[in-house]
Structures are given as C-alpha cells and as structure tokens.
Design a protein around this motif. Structure first.
Motif, mmCIF file in Angstrom:
data_model
loop_
_atom_site.group_PDB
_atom_site.id
_atom_site.type_symbol
_atom_site.label_atom_id
_atom_site.label_comp_id
_atom_site.label_asym_id
_atom_site.label_seq_id
_atom_site.Cartn_x
_atom_site.Cartn_y
_atom_site.Cartn_z
ATOM 1 N N UNK A 6 56.886 8.424 61.507
ATOM 2 C CA UNK A 6 58.160 8.818 62.101
ATOM 3 C C UNK A 6 59.268 8.807 61.049
ATOM 4 N N UNK A 7 59.284 7.766 60.229
ATOM 5 C CA UNK A 7 60.315 7.665 59.195
ATOM 6 C C UNK A 7 60.161 8.769 58.152
ATOM 7 N N UNK A 8 58.927 9.097 57.815
ATOM 8 C CA UNK A 8 58.683 10.205 56.886
ATOM 9 C C UNK A 8 59.198 11.509 57.488
ATOM 10 N N UNK A 9 58.937 11.724 58.770
ATOM 11 C CA UNK A 9 59.416 12.937 59.443
ATOM 12 C C UNK A 9 60.945 12.987 59.457
ATOM 13 N N UNK A 10 61.582 11.834 59.682
ATOM 14 C CA UNK A 10 63.040 11.782 59.665
ATOM 15 C C UNK A 10 63.553 12.119 58.272
ATOM 16 N N UNK A 11 62.950 11.527 57.251
ATOM 17 C CA UNK A 11 63.347 11.814 55.866
ATOM 18 C C UNK A 11 63.183 13.284 55.536
ATOM 19 N N UNK A 25 66.254 6.015 50.875
ATOM 20 C CA UNK A 25 66.041 4.617 51.251
ATOM 21 C C UNK A 25 66.242 4.464 52.752
ATOM 22 N N UNK A 26 65.442 3.609 53.355
ATOM 23 C CA UNK A 26 65.558 3.375 54.789
ATOM 24 C C UNK A 26 66.982 2.981 55.174
ATOM 25 N N UNK A 27 67.604 2.151 54.376
ATOM 26 C CA UNK A 27 68.964 1.700 54.683
ATOM 27 C C UNK A 27 69.988 2.831 54.601
ATOM 28 N N UNK A 28 69.666 3.922 53.904
ATOM 29 C CA UNK A 28 70.577 5.061 53.782
ATOM 30 C C UNK A 28 70.417 6.078 54.914
ATOM 31 N N UNK A 29 69.320 5.983 55.664
ATOM 32 C CA UNK A 29 69.044 6.998 56.683
ATOM 33 C C UNK A 29 70.143 7.131 57.735
ATOM 34 N N UNK A 30 70.605 6.026 58.363
ATOM 35 C CA UNK A 30 71.636 6.199 59.402
ATOM 36 C C UNK A 30 72.896 6.911 58.896
ATOM 37 N N UNK A 31 73.389 6.543 57.712
ATOM 38 C CA UNK A 31 74.616 7.184 57.215
ATOM 39 C C UNK A 31 74.378 8.643 56.849
ATOM 40 N N UNK A 32 73.203 8.964 56.337
ATOM 41 C CA UNK A 32 72.915 10.356 55.993
ATOM 42 C C UNK A 32 72.733 11.201 57.242
ATOM 43 N N UNK A 33 72.167 10.618 58.281
ATOM 44 C CA UNK A 33 72.028 11.338 59.545
ATOM 45 C C UNK A 33 73.409 11.583 60.142
ATOM 46 N N UNK A 34 74.263 10.556 60.087
ATOM 47 C CA UNK A 34 75.628 10.702 60.605
ATOM 48 C C UNK A 34 76.369 11.825 59.896
ATOM 49 N N UNK A 35 76.091 12.013 58.607
ATOM 50 C CA UNK A 35 76.798 13.022 57.818
ATOM 51 C C UNK A 35 76.305 14.441 58.085
ATOM 52 N N UNK A 36 75.129 14.570 58.705
ATOM 53 C CA UNK A 36 74.592 15.903 58.970
ATOM 54 C C UNK A 36 75.450 16.646 59.973
ATOM 55 N N UNK A 37 75.630 17.908 59.736
ATOM 56 C CA UNK A 37 76.348 18.741 60.697
ATOM 57 C C UNK A 37 75.303 19.388 61.590
#
Length: 129
Positions: A6-11, A25-37
């Motif tokens: 699942x995490x690979x698919x999210x990445x 990095x796993x810890x960067x995923x939430x902020x990068x997702x938030x930044x997506x338009x």
C-alpha cells in the motif's frame, strides 16, 4: 494487500502526480500528499483515503477503488477509523463477504451499491458497527 504494498502504491501515486522519480520517506508522505493539487480539493475522497493510510489518524471516508467486484471476508475487520465508504464504480460491487465490516465501530452509514445483487447479508458483516 500488505502495508508495504500500500505504501509503495501511495509513493508511486505521489511521484506520478509530482512528475518525480526519487524515493519518498514515510514521514514525508502526509505533507507531500497535502501539497498535491487534486480536482476534488481537500474533500476529495481518494485524497482522504490516501492520507488515512499514510498516517492512520483521522476518521475517513474510505474509497473502494474501481474494478472491485466483492468486498471480501474480513476486508475491513476492526478498522475503527472508517466512518463511511465511497465507491469509485459502485455498479461493480455485487456482494459483501462474511464479517467484511465487523468491528468498524465508527462506521456511521453504508450505501449498498447499485450493482449489489446478493440476496443475503453474510454472518457478522456489520457486527459491532
């Protein structure tokens, strides 16, 4: 699907949206997702589901992806952060498996998909909801 899958698919989804190829990095995923338009903005159900998988903190509306035909046995067993389900293509869902939603204590509603053809609800499907 295992958590690592699942995490690979999210990445992969993040990299595709960003047009990047680097490791995330796993810890960067939430902020990068938030930044997506996204076309749906902050209320986009796909985005909410991805965020929930990444940080597993908020009550969410979980998205059942297009192409899913059956909600398998124990698929959402004891997922206490799901409050509702959203179907990308509800016409494909034809049945729910035994105890598919058992223990989803924050589940407040569920809509039976338009393609739902089962004539019985399996044992324990909505127990402790």
């Amino acid at each position: 699907m295992a958590l690592t899958d699942k995490l690979t698919a999210i990445g992969d989804a993040i990299r595709e949206k960003e047009g990047s190829t680097g490791l995330i990095a796993l810890s960067d995923m939430p902020s990068r997702i938030q930044a997506l338009s996204t076309s749906g903005g902050d209320d986009d159900p796909v985005r909410q589901s991805v965020l929930a998988v990444a940080n597993e903190t908020a009550d969410i509306n979980y998205v059942i992806p297009a192409g899913v035909r059956k909600i398998s046995e124990y698929m959402f067993y004891n997922r206490t952060n799901i409050k509702a389900f959203v179907y990308e293509d509800e016409s494909l869902i034809t049945s729910f498996g035994q105890q598919a939603f058992d223990g989803c204590s924050t589940l407040t509603s569920i809509k039976f998909p338009s393609g739902f053809t089962a004539t019985e609800i399996p044992y324990g499907c909505f127990r402790q909801c």
